[in-house]
Write a protein that holds these residues in place. Structure first.
Motif, PDB file in Angstrom:
ATOM      1  N   LYS A 178     -25.187 -42.401  69.568  1.00 45.77           N
ATOM      2  CA  LYS A 178     -26.191 -42.738  68.591  1.00 45.77           C
ATOM      3  C   LYS A 178     -25.896 -44.072  67.961  1.00 45.77           C
ATOM      4  N   PHE A 179     -24.487 -44.472  68.016  1.00 43.36           N
ATOM      5  CA  PHE A 179     -24.346 -45.730  67.016  1.00 43.36           C
ATOM      6  C   PHE A 179     -23.752 -46.884  68.079  1.00 43.36           C
ATOM      7  N   ASP A 180     -23.677 -46.595  69.488  1.00 41.35           N
ATOM      8  CA  ASP A 180     -23.105 -47.745  70.555  1.00 41.35           C
ATOM      9  C   ASP A 180     -21.995 -48.262  69.868  1.00 41.35           C
ATOM     10  N   ASP A 181     -21.800 -49.534  69.843  1.00 43.14           N
ATOM     11  CA  ASP A 181     -20.302 -50.304  69.515  1.00 43.14           C
ATOM     12  C   ASP A 181     -20.146 -50.026  68.164  1.00 43.14           C
ATOM     13  N   GLN A 241     -26.276 -34.502  62.197  1.00 43.54           N
ATOM     14  CA  GLN A 241     -27.416 -34.890  61.524  1.00 43.54           C
ATOM     15  C   GLN A 241     -27.870 -36.344  61.483  1.00 43.54           C
ATOM     16  N   ALA A 242     -26.975 -37.086  61.979  1.00 41.59           N
ATOM     17  CA  ALA A 242     -27.006 -38.790  61.604  1.00 41.59           C
ATOM     18  C   ALA A 242     -28.210 -39.171  62.492  1.00 41.59           C
ATOM     19  N   THR A 243     -29.040 -40.200  62.130  1.00 41.69           N
ATOM     20  CA  THR A 243     -30.136 -40.844  62.998  1.00 41.69           C
ATOM     21  C   THR A 243     -29.537 -41.965  63.786  1.00 41.69           C
ATOM     22  N   ARG A 244     -30.161 -41.629  65.100  1.00 46.35           N
ATOM     23  CA  ARG A 244     -29.603 -42.840  66.124  1.00 46.35           C
ATOM     24  C   ARG A 244     -29.900 -44.179  65.499  1.00 46.35           C
ATOM     25  N   LEU A 245     -29.370 -45.436  65.692  1.00 43.18           N
ATOM     26  CA  LEU A 245     -29.417 -46.685  65.198  1.00 43.18           C
ATOM     27  C   LEU A 245     -30.846 -46.818  65.747  1.00 43.18           C
ATOM     28  N   THR A 246     -31.295 -46.783  66.906  1.00 43.73           N
ATOM     29  CA  THR A 246     -32.549 -47.308  67.470  1.00 43.73           C
ATOM     30  C   THR A 246     -33.646 -46.705  66.498  1.00 43.73           C
ATOM     31  N   VAL A 247     -33.428 -45.523  66.236  1.00 47.56           N
ATOM     32  CA  VAL A 247     -34.817 -44.956  65.402  1.00 47.56           C
ATOM     33  C   VAL A 247     -34.433 -45.188  63.907  1.00 47.56           C
ATOM     34  N   GLY A 251     -25.922 -39.227  53.983  1.00 44.15           N
ATOM     35  CA  GLY A 251     -24.873 -38.581  55.022  1.00 44.15           C
ATOM     36  C   GLY A 251     -23.941 -39.721  55.227  1.00 44.15           C
ATOM     37  N   LEU A 252     -23.759 -39.964  56.552  1.00 44.17           N
ATOM     38  CA  LEU A 252     -22.462 -40.879  56.876  1.00 44.17           C
ATOM     39  C   LEU A 252     -23.138 -42.320  56.637  1.00 44.17           C
ATOM     40  N   GLY A 253     -24.462 -42.538  56.422  1.00 45.55           N
ATOM     41  CA  GLY A 253     -24.828 -43.781  56.001  1.00 45.55           C
ATOM     42  C   GLY A 253     -25.501 -44.523  56.912  1.00 45.55           C
ATOM     43  N   GLY A 254     -26.144 -43.991  58.200  1.00 46.69           N
ATOM     44  CA  GLY A 254     -26.745 -44.616  59.262  1.00 46.69           C
ATOM     45  C   GLY A 254     -27.848 -45.331  58.932  1.00 46.69           C
ATOM     46  N   ASP A 255     -28.818 -44.465  58.274  1.00 47.31           N
ATOM     47  CA  ASP A 255     -30.005 -45.189  57.922  1.00 47.31           C
ATOM     48  C   ASP A 255     -29.769 -46.300  56.934  1.00 47.31           C
ATOM     49  N   ALA A 256     -28.971 -45.923  56.197  1.00 48.16           N
ATOM     50  CA  ALA A 256     -28.477 -47.313  54.966  1.00 48.16           C
ATOM     51  C   ALA A 256     -28.102 -48.479  55.710  1.00 48.16           C
ATOM     52  N   MET A 257     -27.373 -48.384  56.862  1.00 50.80           N
ATOM     53  CA  MET A 257     -26.591 -49.159  57.648  1.00 50.80           C
ATOM     54  C   MET A 257     -27.963 -50.116  58.299  1.00 50.80           C
ATOM     55  N   ALA A 258     -28.990 -49.354  58.678  1.00 55.42           N
ATOM     56  CA  ALA A 258     -30.232 -50.031  59.403  1.00 55.42           C
ATOM     57  C   ALA A 258     -30.958 -51.067  58.198  1.00 55.42           C
ATOM     58  N   MET A 259     -30.942 -50.543  57.086  1.00 59.25           N
ATOM     59  CA  MET A 259     -31.551 -51.186  56.103  1.00 59.25           C
ATOM     60  C   MET A 259     -30.996 -52.259  55.378  1.00 59.25           C
ATOM     61  N   ALA A 260     -29.686 -51.987  55.398  1.00 59.00           N
ATOM     62  CA  ALA A 260     -28.965 -53.030  55.022  1.00 59.00           C
ATOM     63  C   ALA A 260     -28.720 -54.225  55.853  1.00 59.00           C
ATOM     64  N   ALA A 261     -28.783 -53.759  57.204  1.00 60.49           N
ATOM     65  CA  ALA A 261     -28.864 -55.023  58.364  1.00 60.49           C
ATOM     66  C   ALA A 261     -29.995 -55.661  58.201  1.00 60.49           C
ATOM     67  N   LEU A 262     -31.096 -55.316  57.634  1.00 69.12           N
ATOM     68  CA  LEU A 262     -32.338 -56.030  57.511  1.00 69.12           C
ATOM     69  C   LEU A 262     -32.553 -56.939  56.246  1.00 69.12           C
ATOM     70  N   GLY A 263     -31.325 -56.582  55.445  1.00 65.89           N
ATOM     71  CA  GLY A 263     -31.461 -57.562  54.066  1.00 65.89           C
ATOM     72  C   GLY A 263     -31.946 -56.618  52.877  1.00 65.89           C
ATOM     73  N   LEU A 264     -32.061 -55.453  53.314  1.00 68.04           N
ATOM     74  CA  LEU A 264     -32.679 -54.405  52.186  1.00 68.04           C
ATOM     75  C   LEU A 264     -31.751 -53.972  51.334  1.00 68.04           C
ATOM     76  N   PRO A 265     -31.525 -54.464  50.276  1.00 61.53           N
ATOM     77  CA  PRO A 265     -30.664 -53.840  49.167  1.00 61.53           C
ATOM     78  C   PRO A 265     -30.799 -51.973  49.082  1.00 61.53           C
ATOM     79  N   VAL A 266     -29.687 -51.391  49.335  1.00 66.67           N
ATOM     80  CA  VAL A 266     -29.707 -50.051  49.538  1.00 66.67           C
ATOM     81  C   VAL A 266     -28.906 -49.155  48.523  1.00 66.67           C
ATOM     82  N   LEU A 267     -29.254 -48.211  47.718  1.00 72.87           N
ATOM     83  CA  LEU A 267     -28.515 -47.177  46.924  1.00 72.87           C
ATOM     84  C   LEU A 267     -28.546 -45.891  47.562  1.00 72.87           C
ATOM     85  N   ALA A 268     -27.363 -45.622  48.205  1.00 73.12           N
ATOM     86  CA  ALA A 268     -26.997 -44.401  49.175  1.00 73.12           C
ATOM     87  C   ALA A 268     -26.649 -43.608  48.073  1.00 73.12           C
TER      88      ALA A 268
END
Length: 395
Positions: A62-65, A79-85, A107-124
């Protein structure tokens, strides 16, 4: 994982040990455990580190490296979303112009990671304290990501400056069984959907078995598959659904992505007819979205049966959302006849596909008792209501 195990792993010695472990190998886990204890590493830390090593190995799917720097629980990983999704989720919020997104069940923060990686401020946020702690670890590299141990549905979203909301309600019981009833989600789907009254830009990840009659009228419902596996459905509202309500499918295969959705004038009614020279198997996400007719339209084909999601055509026109096969033979289903046909072709290994039949593939494989060197693919299905076998090969 319990809080004590987390504390051990986050200690300097624990983190160093986790980073120094070799790639996880189930066959060597006990040997490695014994070696570490003989070197003086405390047994609880050894157990916690090896558990995380095992989960990281599984999480790479799901999360590769990124998995190598994360912490997991078994339930959270399932439950975690794959990073590609998750990246596709994040792109919706970025395209909608959201300036701060609340992930209400992080959850473990997978979706929040993807949002933050795009520069979106996230409240998780997450209701479970340990899960929130793990999300804090996993989001440590993103300064604009804030994690709180809190009930996300109790937030004053306006006061928090939130203009986009995402939620992924828990869909498993404590025993690990899936919850298919949205009212049994945690939190229930209706409570999550009520948030769109405060923040119109709402996205909700739901189980792919969600019935069409439970999709809200104002939602874009999109079913998603990754390399042939249907992994989720998403409900998108307001500016996150720029094309408006409807049903769609997102098919991800390797680096290719194809999206289809209901046309403005509705889904056409496909013809039904005899098996032609080619058989087309629509992707599972397309089937879940109820868009098989679009595949039939695209390949200039027809259904083999009004209740079966197989499309046939007389000429080969491929689709990125379907797998196409050349039909080599068609016969009524019968064990002896099928066995004879396969043995005449020297088939010893067979791939069995089925739809609309109660036949159990593993039982049939044993009953066929094949011994040749060739390989074949057979499709067990209904054609015009009759149980039928198709011998096919990839086109």
């Amino acid at each position: 994982m319990d809080p004590d195990a987390l504390s051990r792993l986050l200690s300097p010695d624990g983190w160093a040990l986790l980073g120094a472990l070799p790639p996880y190998d189930e066959r060597l886990a006990m040997v490695l455990s014994d070696q570490l204890r003989k070197r003086g590493v405390e047994a609880p830390l050894v157990a916690a580190a090896l558990t995380q090593s095992r989960l990281r190995a599984r999480a790479r799917e799901k999360f590769d490296d990124f998995a190598d720097g994360m912490l997991f629980t078994q339930e959270g990983l399932e439950q975690a979303t794959r990073l590609t999704v998750a990246a596709r989720h994040a792109q919706r919020y970025a395209a909608a112009g959201c300036t701060r997104v609340a992930d209400l069940t992080c959850g473990l923060g997978g979706d929040a990671m993807a949002m933050a990686a795009l520069g979106l401020p996230v409240l998780a946020t997450d209701l479970d304290e340990l899960t929130a702690a793990l999300a804090t670890v996993n989001l440590r590299h993103f300064p604009d990501a804030e994690v709180r141990h809190a009930d996300g549905l109790g937030l004053d979203l306006a006061a928090e400056g939130v203009d986009g909301v995402f939620a992924d309600p828990a869909r498993r019981t404590t025993g690990g069984r899936r919850r298919h009833d949205p009212a049994a989600y945690s939190p229930p789907l209706d409570r999550v959907l009520a948030v769109r009254a405060q923040v119109p830009a709402l996205g909700v990840k739901v189980g792919p078995a969600l019935p069409h009659d439970l999709v809200p009228d104002d939602a874009e419902a999109q079913w998603v598959s990754v390399d042939g596996d249907v992994v989720e459905a998403g409900l998108w509202f307001g500016p996150l659904a720029p094309d408006g309500p409807g049903r769609g499918a997102l098919v991800l295969r390797g680096r290719e992505a194809t999206a289809v959705r209901t046309p403005p004038d509705g889904v056409p009614q496909p013809d039904v007819g005899p098996v032609g020279a080619y058989l087309h198997e629509p992707d599972g996400a397309v089937i879940r979205a109820g868009l098989v007719a679009l595949v039939a339209q695209e390949v200039h084909g027809r259904l083999v049966d009004p209740t079966i999601a197989y499309v046939t055509s007389d000429t080969l026109v491929t689709s990125p959302v379907a797998q196409s096969y050349r039909v080599l033979d068609t016969m009524p289903f019968g064990l002896k006849r099928l066995r004879t046909a396969l043995r005449e072709r020297g088939v010893g290994r067979v791939t069995i596909k089925k739809r609309g039949t109660a036949v159990v593939p593993e039982q049939l494989r044993k009953q066929l008792d094949l011994r040749g060197d060739a390989e074949a693919t057979i499709v067990l299905t209904r054609v015009a209501g009759a149980q039928t076998v198709l011998l096919v090969e990839r086109a």
